[in-house]
Design an enzyme around this catalytic site. Sequence first.
Site, PDB file in Angstrom:
ATOM      1  N   CYS A  93     -19.981 -47.075 -45.872  1.00  0.00           N
ATOM      2  CA  CYS A  93     -19.629 -45.913 -46.702  1.00  0.00           C
ATOM      3  C   CYS A  93     -19.550 -46.285 -48.171  1.00  0.00           C
ATOM      4  CB  CYS A  93     -18.288 -45.367 -46.248  1.00  0.00           C
ATOM      5  SG  CYS A  93     -16.997 -46.613 -46.348  1.00  0.00           S
ATOM      6  N   GLU A 132     -26.257 -39.461 -49.401  1.00  0.00           N
ATOM      7  CA  GLU A 132     -25.966 -40.799 -48.875  1.00  0.00           C
ATOM      8  C   GLU A 132     -27.145 -41.249 -48.005  1.00  0.00           C
ATOM      9  OE1 GLU A 132     -22.936 -40.990 -45.747  1.00  0.00           O
ATOM     10  OE2 GLU A 132     -22.007 -42.583 -46.914  1.00  0.00           O
ATOM     11  N   GLY A 189     -15.622 -40.792 -41.030  1.00  0.00           N
ATOM     12  CA  GLY A 189     -16.948 -40.382 -40.587  1.00  0.00           C
ATOM     13  C   GLY A 189     -17.610 -39.540 -41.655  1.00  0.00           C
ATOM     14  N   SER A 190     -18.535 -38.722 -41.242  1.00  0.00           N
ATOM     15  CA  SER A 190     -19.299 -37.937 -42.217  1.00  0.00           C
ATOM     16  C   SER A 190     -18.458 -36.822 -42.818  1.00  0.00           C
ATOM     17  CB  SER A 190     -20.517 -37.329 -41.516  1.00  0.00           C
ATOM     18  OG  SER A 190     -20.070 -36.451 -40.494  1.00  0.00           O
ATOM     19  N   TRP A 218     -19.211 -45.408 -35.969  1.00  0.00           N
ATOM     20  CA  TRP A 218     -19.868 -46.529 -35.295  1.00  0.00           C
ATOM     21  C   TRP A 218     -20.146 -47.702 -36.234  1.00  0.00           C
ATOM     22  CZ3 TRP A 218     -24.037 -47.336 -38.199  1.00  0.00           C
ATOM     23  CH2 TRP A 218     -24.614 -46.235 -38.844  1.00  0.00           C
ATOM     24  N   ASN A 219     -20.063 -47.497 -37.549  1.00  0.00           N
ATOM     25  CA  ASN A 219     -20.589 -48.568 -38.415  1.00  0.00           C
ATOM     26  C   ASN A 219     -19.652 -49.768 -38.535  1.00  0.00           C
ATOM     27  OD1 ASN A 219     -18.799 -47.051 -39.975  1.00  0.00           O
ATOM     28  ND2 ASN A 219     -19.943 -47.395 -41.862  1.00  0.00           N
ATOM     29  N   LYS A 264     -10.196 -42.122 -30.601  1.00  0.00           N
ATOM     30  CA  LYS A 264     -11.478 -41.779 -29.991  1.00  0.00           C
ATOM     31  C   LYS A 264     -12.587 -42.479 -30.784  1.00  0.00           C
ATOM     32  CE  LYS A 264     -14.671 -39.157 -30.806  1.00  0.00           C
ATOM     33  NZ  LYS A 264     -15.891 -39.994 -30.443  1.00  0.00           N
ATOM     34  N   PRO A 265     -13.112 -43.572 -30.271  1.00  0.00           N
ATOM     35  CA  PRO A 265     -14.153 -44.291 -31.000  1.00  0.00           C
ATOM     36  C   PRO A 265     -15.491 -43.548 -30.929  1.00  0.00           C
ATOM     37  CG  PRO A 265     -13.812 -45.326 -28.884  1.00  0.00           C
ATOM     38  CD  PRO A 265     -12.788 -44.231 -28.992  1.00  0.00           C
ATOM     39  N   ALA A 266     -16.454 -43.989 -31.725  1.00  0.00           N
ATOM     40  CA  ALA A 266     -17.785 -43.394 -31.700  1.00  0.00           C
ATOM     41  C   ALA A 266     -18.452 -43.698 -30.356  1.00  0.00           C
ATOM     42  CB  ALA A 266     -18.641 -43.932 -32.844  1.00  0.00           C
ATOM     43  N   GLU A 278     -11.513 -40.222 -44.418  1.00  0.00           N
ATOM     44  CA  GLU A 278     -12.346 -41.231 -45.088  1.00  0.00           C
ATOM     45  C   GLU A 278     -13.786 -40.859 -44.797  1.00  0.00           C
ATOM     46  OE1 GLU A 278      -9.170 -43.596 -46.588  1.00  0.00           O
ATOM     47  OE2 GLU A 278     -11.299 -43.554 -46.990  1.00  0.00           O
ATOM     48  N   LEU A 279     -14.442 -40.225 -45.769  1.00  0.00           N
ATOM     49  CA  LEU A 279     -15.696 -39.551 -45.471  1.00  0.00           C
ATOM     50  C   LEU A 279     -16.885 -40.227 -46.149  1.00  0.00           C
ATOM     51  CD1 LEU A 279     -14.282 -35.913 -45.749  1.00  0.00           C
ATOM     52  CD2 LEU A 279     -14.368 -37.423 -43.760  1.00  0.00           C
TER      53      LEU A 279
HETATM   54  N1  LIG Z   1     -14.923 -43.368 -46.163  1.00  0.00           N
HETATM   55  C1  LIG Z   1     -14.921 -44.327 -45.246  1.00  0.00           C
HETATM   56  O1  LIG Z   1     -14.024 -45.203 -45.198  1.00  0.00           O
HETATM   57  C2  LIG Z   1     -16.016 -44.365 -44.230  1.00  0.00           C
HETATM   58  C3  LIG Z   1     -16.098 -45.489 -43.409  1.00  0.00           C
HETATM   59  C4  LIG Z   1     -17.137 -45.533 -42.444  1.00  0.00           C
HETATM   60  C5  LIG Z   1     -18.056 -44.487 -42.329  1.00  0.00           C
HETATM   61  N2  LIG Z   1     -17.924 -43.425 -43.144  1.00  0.00           N
HETATM   62  C6  LIG Z   1     -18.895 -42.342 -43.075  1.00  0.00           C
HETATM   63  O2  LIG Z   1     -19.197 -42.017 -41.693  1.00  0.00           O
HETATM   64  C7  LIG Z   1     -20.556 -41.591 -41.597  1.00  0.00           C
HETATM   65  C8  LIG Z   1     -21.260 -42.397 -40.529  1.00  0.00           C
HETATM   66  O3  LIG Z   1     -20.475 -42.446 -39.344  1.00  0.00           O
HETATM   67  P1  LIG Z   1     -20.838 -41.510 -38.124  1.00  0.00           P
HETATM   68  O4  LIG Z   1     -22.305 -41.236 -38.059  1.00  0.00           O
HETATM   69  O5  LIG Z   1     -20.158 -42.038 -36.910  1.00  0.00           O
HETATM   70  O6  LIG Z   1     -20.104 -40.149 -38.564  1.00  0.00           O
HETATM   71  P2  LIG Z   1     -19.869 -38.861 -37.679  1.00  0.00           P
HETATM   72  O7  LIG Z   1     -19.083 -37.969 -38.536  1.00  0.00           O
HETATM   73  O8  LIG Z   1     -21.112 -38.368 -37.066  1.00  0.00           O
HETATM   74  O9  LIG Z   1     -18.952 -39.362 -36.431  1.00  0.00           O
HETATM   75  C9  LIG Z   1     -17.725 -39.975 -36.685  1.00  0.00           C
HETATM   76  C10 LIG Z   1     -16.840 -39.781 -35.459  1.00  0.00           C
HETATM   77  O10 LIG Z   1     -16.610 -38.385 -35.306  1.00  0.00           O
HETATM   78  C11 LIG Z   1     -16.924 -37.988 -33.972  1.00  0.00           C
HETATM   79  N3  LIG Z   1     -17.340 -36.599 -34.036  1.00  0.00           N
HETATM   80  C12 LIG Z   1     -18.526 -36.098 -34.396  1.00  0.00           C
HETATM   81  N4  LIG Z   1     -18.499 -34.747 -34.362  1.00  0.00           N
HETATM   82  C13 LIG Z   1     -17.254 -34.393 -33.943  1.00  0.00           C
HETATM   83  C14 LIG Z   1     -16.572 -33.156 -33.694  1.00  0.00           C
HETATM   84  N5  LIG Z   1     -17.198 -31.972 -33.865  1.00  0.00           N
HETATM   85  N6  LIG Z   1     -15.283 -33.181 -33.280  1.00  0.00           N
HETATM   86  C15 LIG Z   1     -14.646 -34.362 -33.097  1.00  0.00           C
HETATM   87  N7  LIG Z   1     -15.221 -35.573 -33.326  1.00  0.00           N
HETATM   88  C16 LIG Z   1     -16.507 -35.572 -33.741  1.00  0.00           C
HETATM   89  C17 LIG Z   1     -17.988 -38.960 -33.534  1.00  0.00           C
HETATM   90  O11 LIG Z   1     -18.068 -39.022 -32.119  1.00  0.00           O
HETATM   91  C18 LIG Z   1     -17.467 -40.248 -34.133  1.00  0.00           C
HETATM   92  O12 LIG Z   1     -16.465 -40.785 -33.310  1.00  0.00           O
HETATM   93  C19 LIG Z   1     -21.164 -41.818 -42.953  1.00  0.00           C
HETATM   94  O13 LIG Z   1     -21.189 -40.614 -43.682  1.00  0.00           O
HETATM   95  C20 LIG Z   1     -20.207 -42.795 -43.624  1.00  0.00           C
HETATM   96  O14 LIG Z   1     -20.219 -42.677 -45.028  1.00  0.00           O
HETATM   97  C21 LIG Z   1     -16.938 -43.335 -44.111  1.00  0.00           C
HETATM   98  O1  LIG Z   2     -18.158 -48.140 -44.025  1.00  0.00           O
HETATM   99  C1  LIG Z   2     -17.008 -48.119 -44.321  1.00  0.00           C
HETATM  100  C2  LIG Z   2     -16.151 -49.336 -44.429  1.00  0.00           C
HETATM  101  O2  LIG Z   2     -14.898 -48.900 -44.911  1.00  0.00           O
HETATM  102  C3  LIG Z   2     -16.800 -50.353 -45.290  1.00  0.00           C
HETATM  103  S1  LIG Z   2     -15.772 -51.684 -45.716  1.00  0.00           S
HETATM  104  O3  LIG Z   2     -16.097 -52.791 -44.772  1.00  0.00           O
HETATM  105  O4  LIG Z   2     -14.353 -51.274 -45.571  1.00  0.00           O
HETATM  106  O5  LIG Z   2     -16.105 -52.033 -47.091  1.00  0.00           O
END
Ligand SMILES: NC(=O)c1ccc[n+]([C@@H]2O[C@H](COP(=O)([O-])OP(=O)(O)OC[C@H]3O[C@@H](n4cnc5c(N)ncnc54)[C@H](O)[C@@H]3O)[C@@H](O)[C@H]2O)c1
Ligand SMILES: O=C[C@H](O)CS(=O)(=O)O
Length: 482
Positions: free
Chosen positions: A289, A386, A233-234, A156-157, A180-182, A255-256
């Site tokens: 992230c 984090e 995501g996480s 979602w971020n 599949k978006p958030a 990308e976590l």
């Molecule tokens: N490394 C990167 O480029 C990057 C970029 C952006 C965000 N992030 C990380 O993402 C996290 C924040 O985003 P968030 O809260 O949306 O993360 P999240 O992992 O909770 O959710 C991310 C996506 O995964 C889906 N999801 C959740 N559980 C699932 C499951 N069991 N099966 C399938 N899909 C599932 C969610 O609906 C959402 O679309 C932070 O840890 C951040 O560091 C990393």
């Molecule tokens: O949160 C994750 C994004 O990848 C940050 S950035 O806009 O790409 O720096």
Amino acid sequence: MFEGEVIALREQAFVNGEWITASDDSVQSVLNPATGAYLGSVPQLSVRQVDGCIRAAETAFYQWREVPVRERCRLLTAWYELIMAERERLARILTLEQGKPFAEALGEITYAASYIQWFSQPTLLDTGATLPYGETPLSMLVLSEPVGVCAAITPWNFPAAMITRKVAPALAAGCTMIVKPAPDTPFTALALAELAQQAGIPVGVLNVITGDAQVIGQRLTSSPTVRKLSFTGSTAVGSTLMANCAPTLKRLSLELGGNAPFIVCDDADIDAAVEGAIAAKFRNAGQTCVCANAIYVDDSIYDVFAARLVARVQQLKLGRGDEADVVIGPLINRAAVHKVERLLADAVSKGARVLCGGQRWREDANWFVPTVIANANFEMACVKEEIFGPVAPLVRFTDETYLLQQLRQQHAGLAAYVYSQDLKQIQRFARDLEVGMVGFNTGLISDAAVPFGGVKASGMGREGGRQGIEEYLETKYIKLSN
Ligand SMILES: NC(=O)c1ccc[n+]([C@@H]2O[C@H](COP(=O)([O-])OP(=O)(O)OC[C@H]3O[C@@H](n4cnc5c(N)ncnc54)[C@H](O)[C@@H]3O)[C@@H](O)[C@H]2O)c1
Ligand SMILES: O=C[C@H](O)CS(=O)(=O)O
């Protein structure tokens, strides 16, 4: 600026070129994180509908991969141009559903579009080769072929950039994509899909599905038709998805989570380091992230740096993203506020001192006042984990070697920032920091032209740059004899 304006939102999923509702009409609601107001809803697609999307993406793949590269790139360019023409409308949607300040949302739309522009370069696809070891110059060929049907699960971020960073290289390579978006931020993704449709990207090539994450995740990860999963995501969810993809041996891009150290050395330009810390720590209210997580300051300049940072942090204007000059918007939801409060309470219980902020902006709302805490240390959860919020723990250090040893213990390895004028010290940090990306004397490192990604618990694979297209290509060797 635009609170109360009627902004058209796509409230259907986009499958095989059709806008569809759930077969049982079930929906999930989307709220404005700044006001809690209902924004709209999107379908909870059924298993049958998700499976139907996978079949549609497969059918489309065998046609899309035959489209000449230049034509695929022309269609991506048309999509890019439509996004840039609709930048303000897309940014309004993004601010309403994610909460970030409108100026940041405009920046994200431009950044998201830049990934499409980057991957619309046909030269990124001249990755084949002829080998000089056969009977004739044409008897040994190395081809790059599209992976096939791909899936993307996004956070979602960054509701726009985290999608185009995956879709653009996938489509350029000849793959088809199911996104599949958030659940918090589906409308930006659906608006991007609408523009892809207008750009002429063929049916089934790009699909955006909405609904229960676990249900959709299970279908996408277990289907042998889906040959690749790109997840942002996480770390916890990424690890689960990686395990679920194992039985069908999918290609993976993960990308976590991050935990970026922001290191200020004794010879740093302190004012520059303060500005860099503001940019790296408080962008998107600390919800990126690559945000600076803890800030490590050489003992000799710690007090001066802390004082100047506090003075700058106290200038940051809080408010709704649609209000003028706002720099700090709300966190995405109340759970995010509770996480920040938990980390802060842990820090204070272990000796941290709040220099500014330290509490919610308003009791029944999602803002957290930008916060700086002193006396932070490696025992505190806010240093080990984090934060994903506008809290800057300041850790004092006296010894570079000890600092690096401590940082090596951390699980994440996405980004790091170092302010130093000493070239030998810069080279040591560049070598010894176990991360995917390092910014020296800057707090902003992201760009479509660079290989974005991390190591260790921050994932695998790279997005952007020349490396980003490789994630969507397979290598085939051809031996040609007369
Ligand atoms: N490394 C990167 O480029 C990057 C970029 C952006 C965000 N992030 C990380 O993402 C996290 C924040 O985003 P968030 O809260 O949306 O993360 P999240 O992992 O909770 O959710 C991310 C996506 O995964 C889906 N999801 C959740 N559980 C699932 C499951 N069991 N099966 C399938 N899909 C599932 C969610 O609906 C959402 O679309 C932070 O840890 C951040 O560091 C990393
Ligand atoms: O949160 C994750 C994004 O990848 C940050 S950035 O806009 O790409 O720096």
